[in-house]
Design an enzyme around this catalytic site. Structure first.
Site: not given
Ligand SMILES: O=C(O)C[C@@H](Cc1ccccc1)[C@H](O)SCc1ccccc1
Ligand code: NI
Length: 183
Positions: A110, A157, A153-154
């Site tokens: 994250c 949040h 995931h989003e």
């Molecule tokens: O912090 C966030 O919301 C963005 C995250 C979202 C995410 C995390 C884990 C699995 C799916 C989505 C960032 O994208 S974390 C970095 C990342 C980059 C590519 C693929 C998965 C996660």
């Molecule tokens: Ni996140």
């Protein structure tokens, strides 16, 4: 433009609040914010921008992560079947989901968490999500596997939920019966 300095880190109260619905049609300010969020996610996938601005690569961003308590999220990624998802969404809502679960074998990270948290994050394998796009269109998105993981995931949040809340405390690699890896 949004950079890592704008992203609040775990422990910040903004990450544990339930965000407020956005009044539609969105104000110019809310539209601009969501456009900037989408641009951040795109920038975070550009090597030159990452080097120049110290960005961490990401596939999504939610408004509470930039200390804005509104139900807005941006995603930009291509899934394992080469389908591109690039959306700024207002008031996203899951309207149905599978009984089956999925997860990333690598676990999750994250942009608001500056540490590794080992363990599987079980999520619905299929979801149907409705939302309003940046262009003001109501959309119904049917999402599966990696795409379903990113959107959940989003959306978490917006409800004050962090990915590690889903990790089994006693057995971090325990999974529900009907779980299939997305990767
Ligand atoms: O912090 C966030 O919301 C963005 C995250 C979202 C995410 C995390 C884990 C699995 C799916 C989505 C960032 O994208 S974390 C970095 C990342 C980059 C590519 C693929 C998965 C996660
Ligand atoms: Ni996140």
């Amino acid at each position: 433009m949004i950079t890592m300095e704008d992203i609040v880190r775990e422990g910040h109260p903004a990450l544990r609040k339930t965000a407020e619905n956005v009044d539609l049609p969105p104000s110019p300010e809310d539209r601009k914010t969501l456009e900037e969020m989408l641009q951040f996610v795109k920038n975070s996938q550009d090597e030159e921008m990452c080097d120049r601005y110290g960005l961490r690569p990401g596939v999504g961003l939610a408004a509470p992560q930039i200390d804005i308590n509104k139900r807005m999220m941006a995603v930009h990624f291509t899934d394992t079947k080469d389908k591109e998802y690039s959306y700024g969404l207002f008031n996203p809502k899951i309207i149905s989901h599978s009984v089956e679960y999925t997860y990333l074998s690598t676990g999750e990270g994250c942009l608001s968490v500056d540490r590794e948290v080992p363990g599987y994050v079980p999520r619905y394998r299929r979801i149907t999500m409705k939302a309003t796009t940046l262009d003001g269109e109501e959309v119904k998105l049917r999402l599966k596997d990696f795409a379903a993981i990113v959107f959940q995931h989003e959306l978490d949040h917006l409800n004050g939920i962090m990915f590690y809340d889903h990790i089994n405390k006693d057995q971090p690699y325990a999974l529900p019966e009907n779980a299939t890896p997305a990767d």
